[in-house]
Design a protein around this motif. Structure first.
Motif, PDB file in Angstrom:
ATOM      1  N   PRO A  51       0.846  -1.195   0.000  1.00 21.02           N
ATOM      2  CA  PRO A  51       0.000   0.000   0.000  1.00 21.02           C
ATOM      3  C   PRO A  51       0.881   1.245   0.000  1.00 21.02           C
ATOM      4  CG  PRO A  51       0.177  -0.894   2.203  1.00 21.02           C
ATOM      5  CD  PRO A  51       0.897  -1.846   1.291  1.00 21.02           C
ATOM      6  N   ASP A  52       0.270   2.379  -0.278  1.00 20.27           N
ATOM      7  CA  ASP A  52       1.005   3.635  -0.223  1.00 20.27           C
ATOM      8  C   ASP A  52       1.341   4.008   1.217  1.00 20.27           C
ATOM      9  OD1 ASP A  52       0.880   4.242  -3.045  1.00 20.27           O
ATOM     10  OD2 ASP A  52      -1.252   4.661  -2.739  1.00 20.27           O
ATOM     11  N   VAL A  53       0.351   3.820   2.095  1.00 20.12           N
ATOM     12  CA  VAL A  53       0.488   4.229   3.490  1.00 20.12           C
ATOM     13  C   VAL A  53      -0.022   3.111   4.395  1.00 20.12           C
ATOM     14  CG1 VAL A  53      -0.172   5.964   5.225  1.00 20.12           C
ATOM     15  CG2 VAL A  53       0.119   6.650   2.826  1.00 20.12           C
ATOM     16  N   VAL A  54       0.711   2.850   5.471  1.00 20.02           N
ATOM     17  CA  VAL A  54       0.295   1.887   6.490  1.00 20.02           C
ATOM     18  C   VAL A  54       0.001   2.653   7.769  1.00 20.02           C
ATOM     19  CG1 VAL A  54       0.958  -0.121   7.876  1.00 20.02           C
ATOM     20  CG2 VAL A  54       1.698   0.038   5.485  1.00 20.02           C
ATOM     21  N   LEU A  55      -1.187   2.434   8.324  1.00 17.17           N
ATOM     22  CA  LEU A  55      -1.526   2.947   9.648  1.00 17.17           C
ATOM     23  C   LEU A  55      -1.296   1.788  10.598  1.00 17.17           C
ATOM     24  CD1 LEU A  55      -4.848   4.839   8.851  1.00 17.17           C
ATOM     25  CD2 LEU A  55      -2.515   5.740   8.905  1.00 17.17           C
ATOM     26  N   LEU A  56      -0.312   1.912  11.470  1.00 13.86           N
ATOM     27  CA  LEU A  56       0.200   0.777  12.231  1.00 13.86           C
ATOM     28  C   LEU A  56       0.105   1.015  13.734  1.00 13.86           C
ATOM     29  CD1 LEU A  56       1.772  -1.942  12.183  1.00 13.86           C
ATOM     30  CD2 LEU A  56       3.864  -0.579  11.959  1.00 13.86           C
ATOM     31  N   ASP A  57      -0.635   0.153  14.408  1.00 11.99           N
ATOM     32  CA  ASP A  57      -0.719   0.212  15.869  1.00 11.99           C
ATOM     33  C   ASP A  57       0.634  -0.190  16.454  1.00 11.99           C
ATOM     34  OD1 ASP A  57      -1.794   0.417  18.441  1.00 11.99           O
ATOM     35  OD2 ASP A  57      -2.606  -1.622  18.406  1.00 11.99           O
ATOM     36  N   VAL A  58       1.055   0.499  17.490  1.00 12.02           N
ATOM     37  CA  VAL A  58       2.346   0.198  18.116  1.00 12.02           C
ATOM     38  C   VAL A  58       2.243  -1.022  19.020  1.00 12.02           C
ATOM     39  CG1 VAL A  58       4.118   1.075  19.689  1.00 12.02           C
ATOM     40  CG2 VAL A  58       3.145   2.579  17.964  1.00 12.02           C
ATOM     41  N   LYS A  59       1.203  -1.090  19.835  1.00 12.03           N
ATOM     42  CA  LYS A  59       1.053  -2.174  20.814  1.00 12.03           C
ATOM     43  C   LYS A  59       0.133  -3.255  20.274  1.00 12.03           C
ATOM     44  CE  LYS A  59       3.169  -0.147  24.341  1.00 12.03           C
ATOM     45  NZ  LYS A  59       4.419  -0.604  24.852  1.00 12.03           N
ATOM     46  N   MET A  60       0.751  -4.366  19.838  1.00 13.80           N
ATOM     47  CA  MET A  60      -0.022  -5.501  19.355  1.00 13.80           C
ATOM     48  C   MET A  60       0.607  -6.780  19.886  1.00 13.80           C
ATOM     49  SD  MET A  60      -0.736  -4.628  15.326  1.00 13.80           S
ATOM     50  CE  MET A  60       0.986  -4.454  14.891  1.00 13.80           C
ATOM     51  N   PRO A  61      -0.197  -7.818  20.080  1.00 10.67           N
ATOM     52  CA  PRO A  61       0.394  -9.100  20.462  1.00 10.67           C
ATOM     53  C   PRO A  61       1.241  -9.650  19.316  1.00 10.67           C
ATOM     54  CG  PRO A  61      -1.993  -9.298  20.167  1.00 10.67           C
ATOM     55  CD  PRO A  61      -1.639  -7.861  19.971  1.00 10.67           C
ATOM     56  N   GLU A  80       5.054   4.468   3.210  1.00  7.48           N
ATOM     57  CA  GLU A  80       5.065   5.339   4.381  1.00  7.48           C
ATOM     58  C   GLU A  80       4.232   4.712   5.496  1.00  7.48           C
ATOM     59  OE1 GLU A  80       7.010   7.759   4.916  1.00  7.48           O
ATOM     60  OE2 GLU A  80       7.747   8.043   2.875  1.00  7.48           O
ATOM     61  N   VAL A  81       4.727   4.853   6.722  1.00 11.29           N
ATOM     62  CA  VAL A  81       4.077   4.254   7.884  1.00 11.29           C
ATOM     63  C   VAL A  81       3.757   5.347   8.895  1.00 11.29           C
ATOM     64  CG1 VAL A  81       4.303   2.593   9.779  1.00 11.29           C
ATOM     65  CG2 VAL A  81       5.321   2.081   7.538  1.00 11.29           C
ATOM     66  N   ILE A  82       2.498   5.387   9.301  1.00 11.63           N
ATOM     67  CA  ILE A  82       2.070   6.279  10.372  1.00 11.63           C
ATOM     68  C   ILE A  82       1.757   5.404  11.573  1.00 11.63           C
ATOM     69  CG2 ILE A  82       0.324   7.938  11.139  1.00 11.63           C
ATOM     70  CD1 ILE A  82      -0.037   8.701   8.147  1.00 11.63           C
ATOM     71  N   LEU A  83       2.502   5.606  12.652  1.00 14.28           N
ATOM     72  CA  LEU A  83       2.283   4.838  13.874  1.00 14.28           C
ATOM     73  C   LEU A  83       1.113   5.424  14.654  1.00 14.28           C
ATOM     74  CD1 LEU A  83       5.990   4.409  15.041  1.00 14.28           C
ATOM     75  CD2 LEU A  83       4.533   2.686  13.942  1.00 14.28           C
ATOM     76  N   LEU A  84       0.254   4.542  15.165  1.00 19.76           N
ATOM     77  CA  LEU A  84      -0.869   4.947  15.998  1.00 19.76           C
ATOM     78  C   LEU A  84      -0.753   4.251  17.343  1.00 19.76           C
ATOM     79  CD1 LEU A  84      -3.825   4.514  13.465  1.00 19.76           C
ATOM     80  CD2 LEU A  84      -2.609   6.614  14.020  1.00 19.76           C
ATOM     81  N   THR A  85      -1.022   4.972  18.410  1.00 20.34           N
ATOM     82  CA  THR A  85      -0.979   4.348  19.718  1.00 20.34           C
ATOM     83  C   THR A  85      -1.945   5.018  20.671  1.00 20.34           C
ATOM     84  OG1 THR A  85       0.454   3.615  21.524  1.00 20.34           O
ATOM     85  CG2 THR A  85       0.896   5.790  20.588  1.00 20.34           C
ATOM     86  N   ALA A 101       9.386   5.916  10.409  1.00 21.67           N
ATOM     87  CA  ALA A 101       7.955   6.221  10.420  1.00 21.67           C
ATOM     88  C   ALA A 101       7.741   7.642   9.916  1.00 21.67           C
ATOM     89  CB  ALA A 101       7.385   6.070  11.826  1.00 21.67           C
ATOM     90  N   PHE A 102       6.667   7.849   9.185  1.00 19.43           N
ATOM     91  CA  PHE A 102       6.339   9.182   8.688  1.00 19.43           C
ATOM     92  C   PHE A 102       5.888  10.071   9.845  1.00 19.43           C
ATOM     93  CE2 PHE A 102       3.333  12.326   7.062  1.00 19.43           C
ATOM     94  CZ  PHE A 102       4.135  12.959   6.124  1.00 19.43           C
ATOM     95  N   ASP A 103       5.089   9.493  10.754  1.00 17.12           N
ATOM     96  CA  ASP A 103       4.600  10.245  11.906  1.00 17.12           C
ATOM     97  C   ASP A 103       4.130   9.272  12.979  1.00 17.12           C
ATOM     98  OD1 ASP A 103       3.898  12.448  13.475  1.00 17.12           O
ATOM     99  OD2 ASP A 103       2.816  13.433  11.857  1.00 17.12           O
ATOM    100  N   TYR A 104       3.835   9.844  14.135  1.00 18.44           N
ATOM    101  CA  TYR A 104       3.422   9.089  15.316  1.00 18.44           C
ATOM    102  C   TYR A 104       2.242   9.841  15.907  1.00 18.44           C
ATOM    103  CZ  TYR A 104       4.134   6.739  19.850  1.00 18.44           C
ATOM    104  OH  TYR A 104       4.000   5.983  20.990  1.00 18.44           O
TER     105      TYR A 104
END
Length: 142
Positions: A51-61, A80-85, A101-104
């Motif tokens: 994908p162009d952009v990944v929205l990625l959770d930081v805390k996952m099992p 590009e990866v945008i971290l979400l937490t 990461a592009f952003d957090y």
């Protein structure tokens, strides 16, 4: 701003309700959204089509978001990866940004802000791709 239909987004989060709601809301904005519940599944999907952009959770099992970020940037450096937490940790955000990461962003992030960040990340990726194409057109390896 670009046409939303050109932007593909992968939402990776183990919280099913959050992931599905976010995917629906982004889809209503015209983005092409896919979703995965964990890092392993996200990495498998990246092997098929990035994908162009990944929205990625930081805390996952299993694989945490930072490890998934490292692997994404190694396999698909232009994605590009945008971290979400849901938990603000300065050290984690700094580490994520250092690893590409592009952003957090903190959950819950306002939808308008998130859509704007997705557009910014897509634009950065597009600029890099244009530069690579220009260099290749000149017959020089990047």
């Amino acid at each position: 701003m670009s046409d939303n239909n050109q932007i593909s987004v992968l939402v990776v989060d183990d919280e099913e309700n959050f992931r599905e709601a976010l995917a629906r809301r982004l889809g209503r904005r015209g983005l092409m959204v896919t979703q995965e519940a964990d890092g392993e599944a996200a990495l498998a999907r990246l092997g098929e089509q990035a994908p162009d952009v990944v929205l990625l959770d930081v805390k996952m099992p299993g694989l945490d978001g930072l490890e998934v970020l490292r692997r994404i940037k190694k396999a698909r450096p232009l994605t590009e990866v945008i971290l979400l937490t849901g938990h603000a940790h300065l050290e984690t955000s700094i580490t994520g940004l250092e690893q590409g990461a592009f952003d957090y962003l903190l959950k819950p992030v306002p939808l308008e802000e998130l859509v704007e960040k997705i557009h910014d990340a897509w634009e950065k990726k597009s600029v890099q791709e244009r530069k690579i194409r220009a260099v290749r057109a000149e017959g020089v390896k990047p």
